[in-house]
Design a protein around this motif. Structure first.
Motif: not given
Ligand code: 5GP
Ligand code: ZN
Length: 143
Positions: A35-45, A80-98
């Protein structure tokens, strides 16, 4: 590991990714459709679907990685800033279930919107309803 989970396959090196950080518990990599340059995902292994499923120690490691990576990502792409967020569950828009935290760099005048823009219509809650909700959450959190 969940066989058909794309993020588990990234952890295992079966699917390539632009990995930016790795330790024993956590992996961070660039979003393939940023969604922007640098868009990064952080996951538990370990495979957990939502935040509610993540054990406390693992949740702490994910937060620690988000905390340390966010200013680095911002610096690298000169954000200049960032949004740091989780789509936590399908109803919240989570597409990858990890479970995964997004670090989305933001830029002055980028046309994006605040996190408030993601929810539906605002509910009209009376003071006593807010009191009840606060009481219920604080009681459950103290258990
Ligand atoms: P969600 O909607 O589940 O919170 O976000 C899933 C994110 O994963 C999306 O931003 C999407 O672009 C990203 N994504 C989906 N598949 C892959 C993949 O195979 N590799 C990488 N690096 N990102 C992916
Ligand atoms: Zn997985």
């Amino acid at each position: 590991m969940s066989e058909d989970c794309i993020f588990c396959q990234i952890v295992d090196g079966e699917i390539p990714a632009r990995v930016v950080y790795e330790d024993a518990d956590v992996l961070a990599f660039l979003d393939a459709n940023p969604l922007a340059p640098g868009h990064t995902l952080v996951i538990p292994k370990d495979h957990h679907e939502t935040l509610d499923d993540v054990p406390p120690e693992s949740g702490e490691m994910v937060f620690a990685a988000l905390h340390s990576l966010t200013p680095i990502v911002e610096d690298v792409v000169d954000a200049d800033a960032s949004n740091v967020a989780f789509n936590n569950g399908e109803a919240a828009g989570q597409e990858v279930p990890h479970v995964h935290g997004h670090i989305i760099p933001r830029f002055d005048g980028d046309g994006g919107r605040p996190i408030h823009a993601i929810a539906g219509e605002r509910p009209d809650l009376a003071d006593d309803e807010l009191d009840d909700i606060a009481d219920d959450i604080s009681a459950a959190a103290g258990e």
